[in-house]
Design an enzyme around this catalytic site. Structure first.
Site, PDB file in Angstrom:
ATOM      1  N   LYS A  43       0.835  -1.199   0.000  1.00 34.70           N
ATOM      2  CA  LYS A  43       0.000   0.000   0.000  1.00 34.70           C
ATOM      3  C   LYS A  43       0.868   1.247   0.000  1.00 34.70           C
ATOM      4  O   LYS A  43       0.565   2.242  -0.667  1.00 34.70           O
ATOM      5  CB  LYS A  43      -0.918  -0.005   1.217  1.00 34.70           C
ATOM      6  CG  LYS A  43      -1.949   1.115   1.226  1.00 34.70           C
ATOM      7  CD  LYS A  43      -2.906   0.952   2.405  1.00 34.70           C
ATOM      8  CE  LYS A  43      -3.971   2.056   2.379  1.00 34.70           C
ATOM      9  NZ  LYS A  43      -4.928   1.921   3.517  1.00 34.70           N
ATOM     10  N   PRO A 224      46.723 -37.692  16.747  1.00 32.22           N
ATOM     11  CA  PRO A 224      46.339 -38.838  17.574  1.00 32.22           C
ATOM     12  C   PRO A 224      44.889 -39.287  17.449  1.00 32.22           C
ATOM     13  O   PRO A 224      44.503 -40.272  18.068  1.00 32.22           O
ATOM     14  CB  PRO A 224      46.626 -38.336  18.993  1.00 32.22           C
ATOM     15  CG  PRO A 224      46.470 -36.856  18.902  1.00 32.22           C
ATOM     16  CD  PRO A 224      46.943 -36.472  17.543  1.00 32.22           C
ATOM     17  N   ASP A 247      45.772 -45.028   6.805  1.00 32.15           N
ATOM     18  CA  ASP A 247      45.936 -46.142   7.732  1.00 32.15           C
ATOM     19  C   ASP A 247      44.667 -46.415   8.534  1.00 32.15           C
ATOM     20  O   ASP A 247      43.699 -45.643   8.502  1.00 32.15           O
ATOM     21  CB  ASP A 247      47.093 -45.857   8.702  1.00 32.15           C
ATOM     22  CG  ASP A 247      48.451 -46.187   8.093  1.00 32.15           C
ATOM     23  OD1 ASP A 247      48.469 -46.800   7.011  1.00 32.15           O
ATOM     24  OD2 ASP A 247      49.469 -45.833   8.701  1.00 32.15           O
ATOM     25  N   LYS A 269      47.007 -51.040   8.698  1.00 35.82           N
ATOM     26  CA  LYS A 269      47.747 -52.148   9.310  1.00 35.82           C
ATOM     27  C   LYS A 269      47.560 -52.079  10.816  1.00 35.82           C
ATOM     28  O   LYS A 269      47.602 -51.008  11.403  1.00 35.82           O
ATOM     29  CB  LYS A 269      49.238 -52.061   8.981  1.00 35.82           C
ATOM     30  CG  LYS A 269      49.550 -52.171   7.498  1.00 35.82           C
ATOM     31  CD  LYS A 269      51.038 -52.270   7.276  1.00 35.82           C
ATOM     32  CE  LYS A 269      51.734 -51.004   7.698  1.00 35.82           C
ATOM     33  NZ  LYS A 269      53.198 -51.099   7.536  1.00 35.82           N
ATOM     34  N   ASP A 302      52.323 -39.146  14.226  1.00 36.34           N
ATOM     35  CA  ASP A 302      53.391 -38.569  13.413  1.00 36.34           C
ATOM     36  C   ASP A 302      54.061 -39.686  12.622  1.00 36.34           C
ATOM     37  O   ASP A 302      54.371 -40.755  13.166  1.00 36.34           O
ATOM     38  CB  ASP A 302      54.426 -37.869  14.300  1.00 36.34           C
ATOM     39  CG  ASP A 302      55.540 -37.253  13.475  1.00 36.34           C
ATOM     40  OD1 ASP A 302      55.357 -36.118  13.000  1.00 36.34           O
ATOM     41  OD2 ASP A 302      56.576 -37.909  13.288  1.00 36.34           O
ATOM     42  N   ILE A 305      57.352 -41.296  13.951  1.00 36.35           N
ATOM     43  CA  ILE A 305      57.370 -41.945  15.263  1.00 36.35           C
ATOM     44  C   ILE A 305      56.667 -43.295  15.123  1.00 36.35           C
ATOM     45  O   ILE A 305      55.442 -43.382  15.138  1.00 36.35           O
ATOM     46  CB  ILE A 305      56.673 -41.094  16.343  1.00 36.35           C
ATOM     47  CG1 ILE A 305      57.304 -39.705  16.434  1.00 36.35           C
ATOM     48  CG2 ILE A 305      56.723 -41.805  17.693  1.00 36.35           C
ATOM     49  CD1 ILE A 305      58.723 -39.702  16.962  1.00 36.35           C
ATOM     50  N   MET A 382      51.813 -49.565  21.124  1.00 38.20           N
ATOM     51  CA  MET A 382      51.520 -50.963  20.773  1.00 38.20           C
ATOM     52  C   MET A 382      52.038 -51.921  21.845  1.00 38.20           C
ATOM     53  O   MET A 382      52.736 -52.902  21.558  1.00 38.20           O
ATOM     54  CB  MET A 382      52.121 -51.306  19.402  1.00 38.20           C
ATOM     55  CG  MET A 382      51.546 -50.476  18.276  1.00 38.20           C
ATOM     56  SD  MET A 382      52.423 -50.669  16.701  1.00 38.20           S
ATOM     57  CE  MET A 382      53.864 -49.642  16.964  1.00 38.20           C
TER      58      MET A 382
END
Length: 470
Positions: A43, A224, A247, A269, A302, A305, A382
């Site tokens: 309007k 990590p 991996d 692996k 890493d 390592i 490990m």
């Protein structure tokens, strides 16, 4: 994802805007930049829209909305204070399958406007899906600061040469390499500095004398587990990769950051489980790189390592293939930090030793006296398969049975679990925890109760004391 982010071509399409106040004007300004045809129903018109009308940039077709006005309309904006009218507009547009946005009423929107960073032809659109507009504004400020005003000219000039580049480089991979090299050269900075002639001169030289297509292997440490701990350089390389060999320990969150059209090959692996051999992985890396591809070898933690990264790069250099290394946060550092266990401390440990427990017994048989020195923290990767023997040897060579230990599984992730115990309880603890896991032995473990912090950020983290379990 509540909304699909898409970019619409509105050029010469009919857009209907109901309402002509300040809010409507802001939407109209945005729509005019797309060369849409703006039709207004209202309007009254605010002064700014009256000015647009006098310049014939918009069309005022009626003072009152009728359903018939929706014919041949592509998109509708309702910017009125009339709740009933807005409800009617939304209902009719939904029936006719027309995109509609009722301003400030998300429940009556089939689409919402994102926050836009305009470096045309580069457009960056961000949205919080209506949940946090203030946060979105802060994010936009940060993104705006990253892209200079002339950044869009980089894309404009590159676009002008696309057909020339396509003719010059028939191979898709060669074209990709050319553009990557160009956008990482002084070409971009020259345009940002307003030196477009120099930029074009550089581009033309690169077209006349391009480098041969050369593959390379880039070793990338993915950290990590937590995707937030990926380095910026690692992310950049993952976005440039043609092929990624990854991996077992790479999380799905990290895999999702790889360039979508890159080929991802699983070569995981795990200790004690039959899998692809290291020799086959090396052969595959070299084969792919010799095809001229940018090959990323993505490893957990890493790569240097206990990641066998040195072996892979030795083979690459022997095959005369270019290499790069992007370091990552190794699990020993990441998991210990997220568990509140400092690996060195003036009052607890003079140093730290990293070893692998997998097939370690023969390799370290002469080093047990050193590893058993209580002034050093021992971090064992490990360790599960040889845990009991490691414990026996350390105690035999002088470590106290009561030496505190921590076994950390799925470190740095929301599923992190930490079990605290004694060196002579090591076998019992490993029966309670899942792989992958990390073993920390030393007096610094006693600090975890005082320094633990990650549990405050992750309700799912589990820190236990073995004495409360067995």
């Amino acid at each position: 994802m509540d909304y699909l982010p898409i970019f619409l071509d509105l050029k010469y399409k009919n857009i209907l805007v109901i309402g002509a106040g300040d809010v409507a004007f802001n939407k109209i300004k945005l729509l005019l930049s797309t060369h849409a045809v703006i039709n207004i129903i209202s309007k009254n018109l605010c002064s700014e829209i009256k000015s647009l009308l006098s310049q014939k940039k918009v069309f005022w077709i009626s003072q009152k909305f009728k359903t018939s006005y929706l014919k041949n309309v592509f998109l509708v904006i309702a910017a009125t204070n009339n709740t009933e009218l807005n409800k009617k507009i939304f209902k009719k547009c939904s029936e006719f399958k027309i995109l509609v946005n009722v301003v400030d009423d998300q429940s009556k929107c089939s689409f919402i406007f994102p926050s836009i960073i305009n470096r045309s032809p580069i457009l960056i659109a961000i949205s919080s899906c209506g949940t946090a507009p203030v946060l979105l504004r802060l994010l936009r400020q940060k993104i705006e600061a990253m892209f200079p005003k002339r950044f869009g000219n980089v894309a404009k000039i590159a676009g002008q040469f696309r057909s020339i580049i396509k003719k010059r480089f028939s191979n898709l991979l060669e074209r990709k390499r050319f553009w990557e090299k160009l956008f990482n050269s002084v070409f971009v900075q020259n345009i940002i500095n307003g030196k477009e002639k120099e930029a074009i001169c550089n581009l033309e030289k690169m077209i006349d004398k391009p480098d041969a297509l050369i593959g390379e292997i880039i070793l990338v440490g993915a950290g990590p587990g937590n995707s937030d701990l990926l380095t910026l350089r690692a992310l950049q390389v993952m976005q440039e990769a043609d092929v990624v060999l990854y991996d077992n320990l790479i999380s799905q969150d990290i895999l999702n950051l790889i360039r979508r059209d890159a080929k991802c090959i699983y070569v995981g692996k795990r200790a004690g489980i039959k899998s692809i051999t290291q020799e086959k992985i090396i052969k595959l890396l070299i084969f792919l790189a010799k095809q001229g591809k940018k090959v990323v070898r993505l490893k957990g933690g890493d790569s240097f390592i206990f990641g066998r990264g040195g072996e892979e790069l030795e083979a690459a250099k022997n095959a005369n293939i270019n290499i790069q290394v992007i370091p990552g946060i190794t699990a020993g550092i990441g998991a210990s930090a997220y568990s509140g266990i400092p690996l060195t401390h003036r009052n607890y440990a003079e140093g730290v030793v990293f070893i692998t427990g997998y097939k370690c017994m023969k390799n370290i048989k002469n080093n047990w006296p050193i590893l058993s020195d209580s002034s050093y923290t021992l971090v064992i990767y490990m360790a599960r398969l040889q845990a009991l023997e490691i414990s026996k040897q350390l105690i035999l060579h002088g470590r106290l049975k009561s030496t505190p230990i921590a076994i950390i599984s799925q470190g740095t992730t929301i599923n992190q679990e930490v079990i605290i115990g004694r060196l002579d309880e090591i076998d019992k603890i490993f029966k309670l925890i899942v792989s992958p896991s990390l073993l920390i032995i030393g007096n610094v473990v006693a600090l975890h109760k005082k320094l633990e912090w990650f549990k405050d950020f992750s309700n799912t983290q589990n820190i236990k004391n073995i004495s409360s379990i067995i």
